[in-house]
Write an enzyme that holds these catalytic residues in place. Structure first.
Site, PDB file in Angstrom:
ATOM      1  N   HIS A  38      -9.596  -0.511   2.079  1.00 14.31           N
ATOM      2  CA  HIS A  38     -10.489  -0.115   3.180  1.00 14.31           C
ATOM      3  C   HIS A  38     -11.791  -0.912   3.171  1.00 14.31           C
ATOM      4  O   HIS A  38     -12.858  -0.381   3.429  1.00 14.31           O
ATOM      5  CB  HIS A  38     -10.770   1.393   3.125  1.00 14.31           C
ATOM      6  CG  HIS A  38      -9.530   2.196   3.011  1.00 14.31           C
ATOM      7  ND1 HIS A  38      -8.639   2.358   4.052  1.00 14.31           N
ATOM      8  CD2 HIS A  38      -8.984   2.860   1.962  1.00 14.31           C
ATOM      9  CE1 HIS A  38      -7.615   3.104   3.650  1.00 14.31           C
ATOM     10  NE2 HIS A  38      -7.805   3.412   2.389  1.00 14.31           N
ATOM     11  N   ASP A  66      -1.856  -0.530   5.033  1.00 17.96           N
ATOM     12  CA  ASP A  66      -2.295   0.860   5.055  1.00 17.96           C
ATOM     13  C   ASP A  66      -1.830   1.560   6.326  1.00 17.96           C
ATOM     14  O   ASP A  66      -1.329   2.687   6.278  1.00 17.96           O
ATOM     15  CB  ASP A  66      -3.825   0.928   4.938  1.00 17.96           C
ATOM     16  CG  ASP A  66      -4.337   2.353   4.991  1.00 17.96           C
ATOM     17  OD1 ASP A  66      -4.058   3.114   4.034  1.00 17.96           O
ATOM     18  OD2 ASP A  66      -5.001   2.714   5.983  1.00 17.96           O
ATOM     19  N   ASP A 114       0.858  -1.181   0.000  1.00 20.52           N
ATOM     20  CA  ASP A 114       0.000   0.000   0.000  1.00 20.52           C
ATOM     21  C   ASP A 114       0.892   1.228   0.000  1.00 20.52           C
ATOM     22  O   ASP A 114       2.042   1.193   0.432  1.00 20.52           O
ATOM     23  CB  ASP A 114      -0.935   0.018   1.209  1.00 20.52           C
ATOM     24  CG  ASP A 114      -2.118   0.965   1.006  1.00 20.52           C
ATOM     25  OD1 ASP A 114      -2.445   1.286  -0.165  1.00 20.52           O
ATOM     26  OD2 ASP A 114      -2.723   1.393   1.998  1.00 20.52           O
ATOM     27  N   GLY A 115       0.333   2.306  -0.499  1.00 16.39           N
ATOM     28  CA  GLY A 115       1.034   3.575  -0.501  1.00 16.39           C
ATOM     29  C   GLY A 115       0.034   4.697  -0.609  1.00 16.39           C
ATOM     30  O   GLY A 115      -1.084   4.495  -1.091  1.00 16.39           O
ATOM     31  N   ASP A 147      -4.115  -2.684  -3.598  1.00 15.46           N
ATOM     32  CA  ASP A 147      -5.405  -2.013  -3.770  1.00 15.46           C
ATOM     33  C   ASP A 147      -5.299  -0.935  -4.850  1.00 15.46           C
ATOM     34  O   ASP A 147      -6.204  -0.135  -5.022  1.00 15.46           O
ATOM     35  CB  ASP A 147      -5.938  -1.446  -2.453  1.00 15.46           C
ATOM     36  CG  ASP A 147      -5.050  -0.379  -1.834  1.00 15.46           C
ATOM     37  OD1 ASP A 147      -4.075   0.067  -2.477  1.00 15.46           O
ATOM     38  OD2 ASP A 147      -5.330   0.022  -0.693  1.00 15.46           O
ATOM     39  N   GLU A 207       2.484   3.823  -4.319  1.00 15.20           N
ATOM     40  CA  GLU A 207       2.008   2.473  -4.627  1.00 15.20           C
ATOM     41  C   GLU A 207       3.065   1.699  -5.407  1.00 15.20           C
ATOM     42  O   GLU A 207       3.337   0.527  -5.122  1.00 15.20           O
ATOM     43  CB  GLU A 207       0.697   2.527  -5.421  1.00 15.20           C
ATOM     44  CG  GLU A 207      -0.483   3.100  -4.662  1.00 15.20           C
ATOM     45  CD  GLU A 207      -1.152   2.140  -3.688  1.00 15.20           C
ATOM     46  OE1 GLU A 207      -0.658   1.008  -3.485  1.00 15.20           O
ATOM     47  OE2 GLU A 207      -2.198   2.528  -3.123  1.00 15.20           O
TER      48      GLU A 207
END
Length: 151
Positions: A129, A139, A15-16, A75, A53
């Site tokens: 999320h 995250d 994640d980023g 994601d 990301e």
């Protein structure tokens, strides 16, 4: 490890993000092989969500010491679509997109392509999320990395 992927697969969650975008950003990657886990994080004071990301996926794949089968959970549709759909055309067109403009973040795409090359990577998109425990953990780590810039 999920039963469907077998025991010889490295699973990675990345994640980023930035706040605001563009602005200070952080990224995280969690690598799991059997019972072993490793967390990687990083941050930049001025960047974009997409760059973070990409950085997470690059760091995770560059951390692997030998060719592996990998399931990389992201994601980011930007990362997944880039690697599964767009990158062959970009390379063929000398890093130009369909509009014949230079591909944004092409230096990071080149690094990601090189990092993925020795491995058999399945790019698996997960909704952010939405309750995926490992995505949520990535995250949190990425947010902590970004927030560490202000300390």
């Amino acid at each position: 490890m999920s039963g469907e992927t077998g025991g010889d697969v490295v699973e990675i969650w990345t994640d980023g993000g930035c706040k605001p975008n563009p602005g200070p950003g952080g990224w995280a990657a969690i690598l799991r092989f059997g019972a072993a886990e490793r967390e990687l994080t990083g941050a930049e004071p001025a960047t974009t969500n997409n760059r973070m990301e990409l950085s997470a996926a690059i760091a995770a794949l560059e951390a692997l010491k030998r060719p592996c089968r990998v399931v990389l959970h992201t994601d980011s549709e930007y990362v997944r679509n880039g690697m599964e759909r767009w990158i062959k055309g970009w390379v063929r067109n000398n890093w130009r997109n369909a509009a014949r403009e230079p591909v944004k973040n092409y230096e990071l795409w080149q690094r990601l392509l090189a990092a993925a090359k020795p491995h058999q990577v399945e790019w698996k998109w997960v909704r952010g999320h939405a309750g995926d425990v490992m995505n949520e953990r990535a995250d949190v780590l990425a947010t902590q990395a970004r927030e560490s810039l202000g300390r």
